[in-house]
Design an enzyme around this catalytic site. Structure first.
Site, mmCIF file in Angstrom:
data_model
loop_
_atom_site.group_PDB
_atom_site.id
_atom_site.type_symbol
_atom_site.label_atom_id
_atom_site.label_comp_id
_atom_site.label_asym_id
_atom_site.label_seq_id
_atom_site.Cartn_x
_atom_site.Cartn_y
_atom_site.Cartn_z
ATOM 1 N N LYS A 139 14.807 -26.569 4.276
ATOM 2 C CA LYS A 139 15.388 -26.731 5.304
ATOM 3 C C LYS A 139 16.437 -27.938 4.261
ATOM 4 C CE LYS A 139 15.014 -23.049 9.434
ATOM 5 N NZ LYS A 139 15.990 -22.814 8.609
ATOM 6 N N GLU A 190 14.242 -19.939 20.024
ATOM 7 C CA GLU A 190 14.593 -18.161 19.791
ATOM 8 C C GLU A 190 15.054 -17.781 21.155
ATOM 9 O OE1 GLU A 190 11.743 -17.046 16.669
ATOM 10 O OE2 GLU A 190 10.541 -17.636 17.300
ATOM 11 N N ARG A 194 0.788 -1.433 -0.426
ATOM 12 C CA ARG A 194 0.054 0.426 0.102
ATOM 13 C C ARG A 194 0.811 0.951 0.166
ATOM 14 N NH1 ARG A 194 -4.176 -0.764 4.569
ATOM 15 N NH2 ARG A 194 -2.461 -1.927 5.704
ATOM 16 N N LYS A 214 2.072 -19.340 6.300
ATOM 17 C CA LYS A 214 1.141 -19.549 6.936
ATOM 18 C C LYS A 214 1.010 -18.070 8.501
ATOM 19 C CE LYS A 214 4.505 -19.063 10.640
ATOM 20 N NZ LYS A 214 4.781 -18.902 11.960
ATOM 21 N N HIS A 239 5.344 -25.182 11.811
ATOM 22 C CA HIS A 239 6.889 -26.017 11.303
ATOM 23 C C HIS A 239 6.613 -27.345 11.895
ATOM 24 C CE1 HIS A 239 7.335 -22.091 9.720
ATOM 25 N NE2 HIS A 239 7.769 -21.869 10.870
ATOM 26 N N HIS A 289 8.840 -22.775 5.545
ATOM 27 C CA HIS A 289 10.353 -22.828 5.328
ATOM 28 C C HIS A 289 11.024 -23.708 5.751
ATOM 29 C CE1 HIS A 289 10.512 -20.440 9.146
ATOM 30 N NE2 HIS A 289 11.383 -20.635 8.914
ATOM 31 N N LYS A 293 9.964 -18.381 23.170
ATOM 32 C CA LYS A 293 11.012 -17.329 22.820
ATOM 33 C C LYS A 293 11.687 -16.696 23.714
ATOM 34 C CE LYS A 293 8.298 -15.301 18.956
ATOM 35 N NZ LYS A 293 9.171 -15.415 18.031
ATOM 36 N N ASP A 323 1.624 -20.447 16.482
ATOM 37 C CA ASP A 323 2.160 -19.667 15.255
ATOM 38 C C ASP A 323 3.561 -20.955 14.938
ATOM 39 O OD1 ASP A 323 4.065 -17.750 14.376
ATOM 40 O OD2 ASP A 323 5.624 -17.412 15.652
#
Length: 490
Positions: free
Chosen positions: A182, A216, A51, A148, A240, A178, A339, A235
């Site tokens: 790998k 992470e 946008r 996703k 995944h 993704h 996380k 998530d």
């Protein structure tokens, strides 16, 4: 030496959300790598759509900066050639302005394969697809890539898939994960089905348990608003981690034909034992980080990053899953992700059963089970732990040591980013590494009851200090079975 690269047919890659983080940080640098490797012909085009009121020149400067930052050293002539392929259109999926001009731009290369990559909020997937369909841009040579998450639950996932299916056929629809691009995940197929050593042992008779860790060090940062609506299960686990589990646990496919592989992955998802209100408290742990330290620096807690203390969203999940079939009956799969953990690491650890009898004197040292570790990040590779004799005189001393292979070291090249492989697979029309609609549905049918059980319980996620491996309950989850989280990850 790198493998030979074969160019793909000329194509137009249209990235909706072309100014977003994923496009700038991952997709565009990935396409530059494939361009300089000779796989993308100069006649191809990459068109960003968003946008923001940019023109071609303004967007090209953004792309140049992104590639220079994401790639590091670049050859000016090669970068100039790549930038010449870049274009931009300012469009709003919910407004008609500019779409006819966009269709005219596409018509300039009507013979090109068209890849429409929806790197946007899922809420506008439907609007974009309807626009493309109304302009006749959904022909046989067109494909659509869906990032996703596909929905928040089974009902919303079906709504998105139904809307996309009104414009694009299932064969034209590529739901991207993704992690499946790998190198280590690809090597699961080679390890299992290309070596007589592993496949005969790949079952409950020889494998004690499996761990999958995706950790992470970062917090939610500027994604706090999105993340608070999603959480770690939506998530990471539902897509995944379940896809990694499928690749690890599936039966040998009849061939590497796309649907042969995806049929076997679907069987795994449908064989997962249910986790619901009757057993979620025993089989799952969810946590939420508090202020602590990460990578040597003090970091705020989740509430501070979110700007609210009213959230029950989990930033950490650990759970024990089981597959109800002959190959895996009785083998627990311990899954964890979160996380603000101590290390950034993604890996699969397969622990084999202990030897039934030791012929060695106890003073020789411990006789530990063999373990196979497949590391997806940060340094992709394979590690096989074996027991050997420590060299030298003085008696027989046992050591548990790894045969360690880093792909970058073994092959002398840096491994390509997953998006490099996956986007060109879309151009080639190869859907092997993409989720089929029935896979998405099966994953939500398993994950949905977990979310419902958490909601019904009214419990809040257990707090854990940033920089630790989650709440203590995650340790208890595995240790009450007489096992422990692998040292490879921790």
């Amino acid at each position: 030496m790198s493998a030979p690269s074969h160019p793909v047919e000329p194509f137009d890659l249209v990235i909706f959300g072309g100014t977003g983080d994923l496009a700038v940080r991952k997709l565009l640098p990935a396409m530059y790598h494939r361009f300089i490797d000779g796989q993308i012909l100069p006649k191809s085009r990459i068109i960003g759509v968003a946008r923001e009121g940019l023109d071609d020149a303004g967007y090209r400067e953004q792309v140049r900066a992104a590639v220079e930052k994401g790639v590091g050293h670049v050859a000016p002539a090669q970068l100039d050639a790549f930038i010449s392929m870049i274009g931009y259109r300012s469009l709003d999926a919910r407004k008609a302005d500019g779409w006819d001009e966009f269709a005219a731009l596409m018509a300039e290369h009507a013979d090109h394969i068209r890849v429409f990559y929806l790197s946007t909020s899922p809420e506008i997937f439907t609007d974009i697809c309807q626009r493309l369909g109304s302009l006749g841009l959904n022909g046989e040579g067109s494909r659509v890539v869906l990032e996703k998450p596909i929905g928040r639950d089974l009902q919303s996932a079906n709504a998105i898939n139904d809307a996309v299916a009104q414009v694009f056929t299932e064969a034209q629809t590529y739901r991207i994960d993704h992690y499946l691009g790998k190198e280590t995940v690809q090597n699961l197929l080679a390890l299992r089905f290309g070596n007589a050593l592993f496949e005969p042992l790949w079952n409950a008779q020889h494998i004690d348990h499996v761990q999958i860790t995706v950790a992470e060090t970062v917090g939610v940062g500027h994604r706090a608003g999105y993340y608070d609506r999603a959480g770690a299960l939506r998530d990471m686990v539902q897509n995944h981690i379940l896809q990694l589990l499928c690749m690890l646990a599936m039966e040998p496919p009849s061939s590497l034909a796309p649907d042969a592989v995806r049929d076997e992955k679907l069987k795994v998802l449908r064989s997962l034992r249910p986790i619901n209100g009757s057993n979620a408290a025993q089989l799952t742990v969810r946590g939420q980080y508090r202020a602590g330290a990460a990578e040597g620096q003090g970091v705020p807690g989740y509430f501070e990053e979110l700007g609210s203390d009213q959230s029950k969203t989990e930033t950490f999940v650990a759970l024990k899953a089981e597959i109800g079939n002959w190959r895996w009956a009785g083998v627990p799969f311990y899954l964890r992700t979160g996380k603000r953990l101590p290390n950034r690491v993604s890996e699969i650890v397969v622990t084999f059963r202990a030897l039934p009898h030791s012929i060695f004197d106890p003073t020789s040292g411990p006789l530990l089970p063999n373990r196979l570790t497949l590391r997806l990040q940060p340094d992709e590779g394979v590690k096989l732990w074996l027991t050997i004799k420590h060299p030298g005189p003085g008696g027989l001393r046992l050591r548990h040591v790894p045969l360690d292979m880093s792909f970058a070291t073994a092959f002398g090249v840096q491994q390509p980013d997953a998006y490099e492989r996956l986007i060109l697979d879309v151009v080639r029309g190869n859907p092997t590494l993409f989720m089929r609609r029935d896979e998405v549905e099966a994953a939500w049918k398993w994950a949905g009851p977990i979310l419902d059980a958490w909601e019904a319980s009214g419990d809040t996620p257990k707090p854990y200090t940033a920089g630790t491996w989650g709440p203590s309950a995650a340790v208890a989850l595995i240790e009450r079975d007489g096992r422990t989280w692998a040292e490879d990850a921790a």
